[in-house]
Structure formats: structure tokens, C-alpha cells
Design a protein around this motif. Structure first.
Motif, PDB file in Angstrom:
ATOM      1  N   THR A   1      -5.554  14.914  99.976  1.00  0.00           N
ATOM      2  CA  THR A   1      -4.150  14.536  99.801  1.00  0.00           C
ATOM      3  C   THR A   1      -3.797  13.397 100.759  1.00  0.00           C
ATOM      4  OG1 THR A   1      -3.461  16.172 101.406  1.00  0.00           O
ATOM      5  CG2 THR A   1      -3.537  16.886  99.106  1.00  0.00           C
ATOM      6  N   LEU A   2      -2.685  12.745 100.487  1.00  0.00           N
ATOM      7  CA  LEU A   2      -2.362  11.568 101.293  1.00  0.00           C
ATOM      8  C   LEU A   2      -1.824  11.927 102.677  1.00  0.00           C
ATOM      9  CD1 LEU A   2      -1.073   9.005  98.662  1.00  0.00           C
ATOM     10  CD2 LEU A   2      -3.383   9.738  99.251  1.00  0.00           C
TER      11      LEU A   2
ATOM     12  N   ARG B   1      -0.741   9.891  95.171  1.00  0.00           N
ATOM     13  CA  ARG B   1      -0.958  11.342  95.075  1.00  0.00           C
ATOM     14  C   ARG B   1      -2.193  11.816  95.848  1.00  0.00           C
ATOM     15  NH1 ARG B   1       1.254  14.222  90.735  1.00  0.00           N
ATOM     16  NH2 ARG B   1       0.415  16.050  91.801  1.00  0.00           N
ATOM     17  N   MET B   2      -3.396  11.387  95.430  1.00  0.00           N
ATOM     18  CA  MET B   2      -4.604  11.947  96.071  1.00  0.00           C
ATOM     19  C   MET B   2      -5.869  11.229  95.641  1.00  0.00           C
ATOM     20  SD  MET B   2      -5.148  15.473  93.895  1.00  0.00           S
ATOM     21  CE  MET B   2      -3.489  16.048  94.149  1.00  0.00           C
TER      22      MET B   2
ATOM     23  N   GLU C   1       1.612  17.788  98.196  1.00  0.00           N
ATOM     24  CA  GLU C   1       0.989  18.879  97.421  1.00  0.00           C
ATOM     25  C   GLU C   1       1.009  20.184  98.231  1.00  0.00           C
ATOM     26  OE1 GLU C   1       0.057  17.485  94.582  1.00  0.00           O
ATOM     27  OE2 GLU C   1       0.105  15.417  95.323  1.00  0.00           O
ATOM     28  N   ASN C   2       1.169  21.307  97.514  1.00  0.00           N
ATOM     29  CA  ASN C   2       1.041  22.613  98.155  1.00  0.00           C
ATOM     30  C   ASN C   2      -0.457  22.937  98.285  1.00  0.00           C
ATOM     31  OD1 ASN C   2       0.517  25.476  98.239  1.00  0.00           O
ATOM     32  ND2 ASN C   2       2.716  25.776  97.895  1.00  0.00           N
TER      33      ASN C   2
ATOM     34  N   LEU D   1      -6.348  26.054  92.565  1.00  0.00           N
ATOM     35  CA  LEU D   1      -6.627  25.304  91.326  1.00  0.00           C
ATOM     36  C   LEU D   1      -8.055  24.742  91.348  1.00  0.00           C
ATOM     37  CD1 LEU D   1      -5.760  24.004  88.644  1.00  0.00           C
ATOM     38  CD2 LEU D   1      -4.850  22.084  89.971  1.00  0.00           C
ATOM     39  N   LEU D   2      -8.479  24.218  92.505  1.00  0.00           N
ATOM     40  CA  LEU D   2      -9.856  23.698  92.603  1.00  0.00           C
ATOM     41  C   LEU D   2     -10.861  24.825  92.351  1.00  0.00           C
ATOM     42  CD1 LEU D   2      -9.826  21.333  95.753  1.00  0.00           C
ATOM     43  CD2 LEU D   2      -9.513  20.719  93.368  1.00  0.00           C
ATOM     44  N   ASP D   3     -10.593  26.004  92.936  1.00  0.00           N
ATOM     45  CA  ASP D   3     -11.519  27.138  92.754  1.00  0.00           C
ATOM     46  C   ASP D   3     -11.602  27.549  91.286  1.00  0.00           C
ATOM     47  OD1 ASP D   3     -11.996  27.121  95.454  1.00  0.00           O
ATOM     48  OD2 ASP D   3     -10.581  28.741  95.916  1.00  0.00           O
ATOM     49  N   ARG D   4     -10.444  27.607  90.631  1.00  0.00           N
ATOM     50  CA  ARG D   4     -10.440  28.010  89.205  1.00  0.00           C
ATOM     51  C   ARG D   4     -11.155  26.952  88.364  1.00  0.00           C
ATOM     52  NH1 ARG D   4      -5.029  27.803  87.690  1.00  0.00           N
ATOM     53  NH2 ARG D   4      -4.226  27.671  89.800  1.00  0.00           N
TER      54      ARG D   4
END
Ligand code: GLN
Length: 311
Positions: A48-49, A276-277, A2-3, A10-13
């Protein structure tokens, strides 16, 4: 992989949008201590992994695991006692009744449908208490600390434990009923006591997201690199999260979000997305099924944006 910058934004939004939903739903009050929590709190974490921990919202918020502890207990029981012994006491099928329902048990007089409803988890606690003796809670706290990568060590919130244990008519009814039918063959009060303690373990969303990531990473904690559970155990637990994780709203959640998850009445949801996570969200107000309203929305949005859907 993941970037991280994109994921953080994205988490903040997602946190900004979903925080506005904390006015919907009602926090649990049947455990009096849960009613004292600020309902406007909202926190979100992703792990993330490759071991990055990203969080947004009220990241310092601490809360009790409640039914999310059932993920840890099942993982622990599978590792210590094995698949055959565990599933000789509980099933692995979804339940169409609320998490504390006595009806199915009475209708079938059978073993609980799965280890994620209260009846099944009380049996798991009884089984572990009997096999491992008085040191069981310390062993499980150590296991939970390693699974979440929590360096200070997780602990039971004593206020929540006392509140839960002194107002547990419903869980006592379940346990004594199962004892009378023979489904619970262990000492009832010992089984309940361990169950209440496990539900009262205090965590943050970062701890839970690491727990989810450990399962998503085939049993290896991506932060500490320690193997916590076997690949088989991780698949078994994730399988049960996929079909039984949100009580009698599990089917709806599978359609809405499509990720293996487990909720708790404190308002948390922990998710394990294989390969993924791990994700975790906390927002106390619950919908009628006992699941966090803003939490379900946050996980659904993240699942869509990150294309996590896999059930
Ligand atoms: N401790 C809670 C209870 O036994 C856990 C239930 C839940 O989180 N759904 O009622």
C-alpha cells in the motif's frame, strides 16, 4: 487508505483459490533453467502507499524478473537519458505479435513498437550499455534495489543468466536483424549481454510489489520514502504498462483486469495501480500468450474486489 486486515484476508482467499489453477498452463522451457522451477509455487504480494507489505502463499519464492525487468530498465533509462532520447529508439504502441516476434520488424524495417517487447528492450539495453559503459549493470542493480526497497541488494541469478545467454537464438536473431536494418546501432553482443543479465535479476513478489507501489506512488518508494523516479517518468512507465504490459494479450488483460501491469515468462506479474497500491503475483505455468494463468486470474479477482480498475 486500505484496511490492512481486510486486504490480508483477501490476499489469503485469492491465493487459496488461484493456487488450484497452477495445474493449468505450462511453464516456459525455452530457457532451460526456468523448466527446473516448481510449477506449483504460488505467491502474492500487495504494497500500500502508506508502506504496508502484505503477502500470501509461498512468500519465500525467488524467481527471475524476465520481462518484468523491462519496467525497471525503462524507468532507469528515462531517468538517466531522458524521454526524447529513449523514444527516438523505440515507440510506445501495443504489439499484436508475440513478445519475441521478428515479423513486425521485418515488415516495417522500423524501430520496435515499444520498450516492453524483446526487440525494444534489447535496444534499451544497448543504449544504456553504450552510454554508461561497463559499470551499467551495477548502477542498474543499485537502482532496482532502491526501487524495490530490497535492503540486501538485488543480484543476477548466474545460472539463469548462463542458461538464457547460451540458448538465445531467437533474441540473437532479433538483435542481429535490427543491427542489419540500423534500428540497433550499438554493439550487438554487449546489448544482448546486458539484456540477459537484467532478465536474470532475482526477486520475490514483495520486491516486485514495492516496485509497482513506487510507480503507483508517483515515483516515491512508499517504504523508504526515497524518490526513485520523477512523476513524469512514473506516468510514462505506467502508461506503457497499461497498453503494452502483457504482450499481445494486453487488450484482453485490460478488459479482464483493468490495471497497469507487466508480466514475465518466469510466471510473474507486477502491477502499479496509481494512487492505490503495487501488486505482484508469481505462478510459473503460462497460457498461450506467455502470461501466468493463475497470476492473471489472481490480479483480475483482486482488481474486482478492491475496485482497482482504472484503465
Ligand atoms: N528473457 C526472456 C526472453 O528474452 C524474457 C521474455 C519474457 O519474459 N517475455 O525471451
Amino acid at each position: 487508505m486500505e484496511n490492512k486486515q481486510e486486504l490480508q484476508s483477501l490476499l489469503d482467499r485469492t491465493a487459496a483459490v488461484c493456487r488450484s489453477l497452477t495445474g493449468s498452463g505450462r511453464q516456459a522451457t525455452y530457457i532451460p533453467e526456468l523448466a527446473t522451477v516448481d510449477p506449483s509455487l504460488f505467491a502474492l504480494s500487495a504494497v500500500t502507499l502508506d508502506g504496508a507489505v502484505l503477502s500470501s502463499g509461498d512468500i519465500g519464492a525467488r524467481f527471475s524478473m524476465q520481462s518484468m525487468s523491462k519496467v525497471m530498465s525503462l524507468s532507469f533509462a528515462l531517468e538517466r537519458l531522458g524521454y526524447d532520447e529513449v523514444f527516438s529508439h523505440v515507440g510506445m504502441e501495443p504489439c499484436s505479435e508475440p513478445f519475441n516476434s521478428i515479423m513486425k520488424l521485418e515488415m516495417t524495417s522500423d524501430t520496435p513498437l515499444n520498450p516492453f517487447i524483446n526487440s525494444g528492450s534489447i535496444i534499451m539495453a544497448g543504449l544504456l550499455a553504450e552510454r554508461l559503459g561497463s559499470g551499467v549493470i551495477d548502477e542498474m542493480l543499485d537502482f532496482a534495489s532502491r526501487m524495490t526497497g530490497n535492503k540486501s541488494g538485488l543480484a543476477v541469478n548466474e545460472r539463469v543468466y548462463r542458461s538464457e545467454s547460451s540458448t538465445a537464438d531467437r533474441n540473437r536473431a532479433l538483435a542481429y536483424f535490427m543491427h542489419s536494418s540500423g534500428a540497433l546501432s550499438f554493439e550487438v553482443e554487449k546489448s544482448l549481454d546486458l539484456y540477459f543479465r537484467l532478465c536474470s535479476i532475482e526477486v520475490g513478489t514483495d520486491d516486485l510489489a514495492v516496485m509497482g507501489a513506487t510507480l503507483a506512488n508517483a515515483g516515491k518508494n512508499p517504504l523508504t520514502k526515497e524518490t526513485i523516479v520523477s512523476v513524469d517518468t512514473s506516468y510514462t512507465v505506467i502508461g506503457i504498462m497499461s497498453v503494452c504490459g502483457l504482450y499481445d494479450e494486453s487488450g484482453w488483460f485490460a478488459v479482464k483486469a483493468g490495471v497497469p501491469a507487466k508480466s514475465g515468462v518466469s510466471g510473474g506479474i507486477v502491477c502499479a495501480v496509481p494512487g492505490r497500491m503495487g501488486l505482484a503475483v508469481f505462478s510459473p505455468p503460462l497460457g498461450k500468450g506467455g502470461n501466468s494463468v493463475a497470476g492473471v486470474e489472481a490480479v483480475s479477482r483482486l482488481s474486482k474486489e478492491l475496485k482497482l480498475r482504472g484503465i
